[in-house]
Design an enzyme around this catalytic site. Structure first.
Site, PDB file in Angstrom:
ATOM      1  N   ASN A  12     -36.639  18.914 -22.030  1.00  0.00           N
ATOM      2  CA  ASN A  12     -36.903  19.716 -23.230  1.00  0.00           C
ATOM      3  C   ASN A  12     -37.089  18.838 -24.443  1.00  0.00           C
ATOM      4  O   ASN A  12     -36.507  17.748 -24.530  1.00  0.00           O
ATOM      5  CB  ASN A  12     -35.713  20.645 -23.545  1.00  0.00           C
ATOM      6  CG  ASN A  12     -35.563  21.767 -22.541  1.00  0.00           C
ATOM      7  OD1 ASN A  12     -36.539  22.179 -21.920  1.00  0.00           O
ATOM      8  ND2 ASN A  12     -34.350  22.261 -22.393  1.00  0.00           N
ATOM      9  N   GLY A  40     -32.950  18.264 -22.483  1.00  0.00           N
ATOM     10  CA  GLY A  40     -33.108  18.913 -21.179  1.00  0.00           C
ATOM     11  C   GLY A  40     -32.025  18.376 -20.266  1.00  0.00           C
ATOM     12  O   GLY A  40     -31.813  17.165 -20.188  1.00  0.00           O
ATOM     13  N   ASN A  44     -31.495  14.537 -19.356  1.00  0.00           N
ATOM     14  CA  ASN A  44     -30.299  13.882 -19.915  1.00  0.00           C
ATOM     15  C   ASN A  44     -29.471  13.221 -18.805  1.00  0.00           C
ATOM     16  O   ASN A  44     -28.947  12.117 -18.967  1.00  0.00           O
ATOM     17  CB  ASN A  44     -29.416  14.895 -20.647  1.00  0.00           C
ATOM     18  CG  ASN A  44     -30.117  15.530 -21.844  1.00  0.00           C
ATOM     19  OD1 ASN A  44     -31.116  15.013 -22.325  1.00  0.00           O
ATOM     20  ND2 ASN A  44     -29.600  16.652 -22.307  1.00  0.00           N
ATOM     21  N   GLY A 252     -21.856  17.260 -21.279  1.00  0.00           N
ATOM     22  CA  GLY A 252     -21.740  17.647 -19.868  1.00  0.00           C
ATOM     23  C   GLY A 252     -22.758  16.914 -19.008  1.00  0.00           C
ATOM     24  O   GLY A 252     -22.487  16.567 -17.850  1.00  0.00           O
ATOM     25  N   ASP A 253     -23.929  16.658 -19.557  1.00  0.00           N
ATOM     26  CA  ASP A 253     -24.964  15.933 -18.809  1.00  0.00           C
ATOM     27  C   ASP A 253     -24.563  14.466 -18.632  1.00  0.00           C
ATOM     28  O   ASP A 253     -24.809  13.869 -17.577  1.00  0.00           O
ATOM     29  CB  ASP A 253     -26.310  16.018 -19.532  1.00  0.00           C
ATOM     30  CG  ASP A 253     -26.734  17.462 -19.747  1.00  0.00           C
ATOM     31  OD1 ASP A 253     -26.431  18.291 -18.873  1.00  0.00           O
ATOM     32  OD2 ASP A 253     -27.357  17.743 -20.782  1.00  0.00           O
TER      33      ASP A 253
END
Ligand code: RIB
Length: 315
Positions: A12, A40, A44, A252-253
């Site tokens: 993204n 995205g 990521n 989180g990624d």
């Protein structure tokens, strides 16, 4: 040995701004500090895995517009193989509109665009890359049937699968038997299993739910507290690292990318989780998605700085 990672996921263009609060329906609010950043979840995770030392192949799709070619060029500058990523002339590049609260929490609205054109046939075309990897990383920013196809291929060729079920959507029942490692946060776990996940006891219950569905290593991310893991060795809390939070986007990624890379290198689960906690914390301490993702030496420096004997607690 350099770990080999394949990532199937979304790319993204992120549009990020600060906001005192979210607008109410019908209200216009003025934000500040508008920034544009590559993002995205899939991209990521790919960038994190590359920055911590893995060889990464990315399978995804962008539009043939202003943003798509730049996003792919960014991935290539990170040393990521994008030869299985497509440019779709019919769709716009995925876009995420992100509002940051004063405490650094984010609210995200996504338009998935070309990410939705990533088809099972495209995934099939990337079979060799999945077979060549020790670990496949998947999330839910591309169509479910494509994620499932990638998982099935991974099962056939003996590649382990790390499934970060975000953003939660549709029925995921068919995916758990193909999942080696699941990494939902509390909100995602709650949405998937249908019962609140609010503390260690309910996180442990959620982890059991995933284990009962054949997930080998069930991880529940607990934000700053760290991560709860349940595997054949029982339940443990791997405590998190303390940082000043600037922007949680991509944290989180960073966790998933770092965890996948360290497990693919053969690191023990608790060590890989501590590394992933540190990577997530570093990402939360900086602005943006991909601009915030740490390199290996930065993660190791934070771990050394906050070394603790009680990092892992048996539950
Ligand atoms: O996980 C963070 C990502 O979620 C952002 O980069 C944004 O693109 C959204 O997909």
């Amino acid at each position: 040995m350099t770990a080999r990672i394949a990532v199937l996921g979304d790319t993204n263009q992120d549009f990020v701004m600060r906001a005192e609060r979210m607008p109410r329906p019908g209200e216009t609010l003025v934000g500040s500090d508008l920034k544009f950043a590559p993002g995205g979840k899939g991209a990521n995770q790919a960038v994190t895995a590359a920055r911590v030392g893995a060889h990464v192949t990315f399978v995804g799709g962008v539009g043939d517009d202003l943003f798509g070619p730049q996003l792919l060029a960014n991935l290539e500058r990170e040393g990521i193989d994008t030869s299985f990523a497509t440019r779709d002339p019919e769709a716009h590049t995925g876009a995420a509109f992100i509002a940051l609260s004063p405490s650094g929490e984010n609210s995200i609205l996504c338009c998935m665009g070309a990410n939705l054109a990533v088809s099972p046939a495209q995934v099939e075309g990337a079979r060799a890359a999945i077979a060549d990897a020790e670990m496949l990383l998947v999330q839910l920013g591309v169509p479910l049937e494509s994620v499932l196809r990638a998982m099935e291929i991974a099962g056939q060729v003996g590649t382990r699968v790390l499934f970060d079920p975000a953003p939660v959507c549709g029925s995921l029942d068919a995916m758990w038997p193909h999942t080696t490692i699941a990494t939902p946060n509390e909100t995602e776990a709650e949405a998937i299993i249908g019962t609140p996940v609010t503390d260690l006891a309910s996180a442990a219950a959620a982890a059991r739910w995933f284990r009962e569905r054949c997930v080998e290593i069930a991880v529940i991310k607990l934000g700053a507290q760290g991560a709860l893991v349940l595997d054949d060795d029982g339940a443990r809390l791997v405590r998190g690292y303390t940082v000043d939070v600037v922007d949680t986007t991509g944290a989180g990624d960073a966790f998933a990318g770092a965890l996948g890379a360290r497990l693919a290198e053969g690191a023990p689960v608790e060590e890989a989780l501590a590394f992933a906690n540190a990577a997530g914390a570093m990402a939360a301490s900086r602005f943006g998605a991909q601009p915030s993702l740490p390199r290996r030496d930065e993660v190791e420096a934070l771990m050394a700085e906050q070394e603790a004997k009680d990092r892992v607690v048996s539950l």
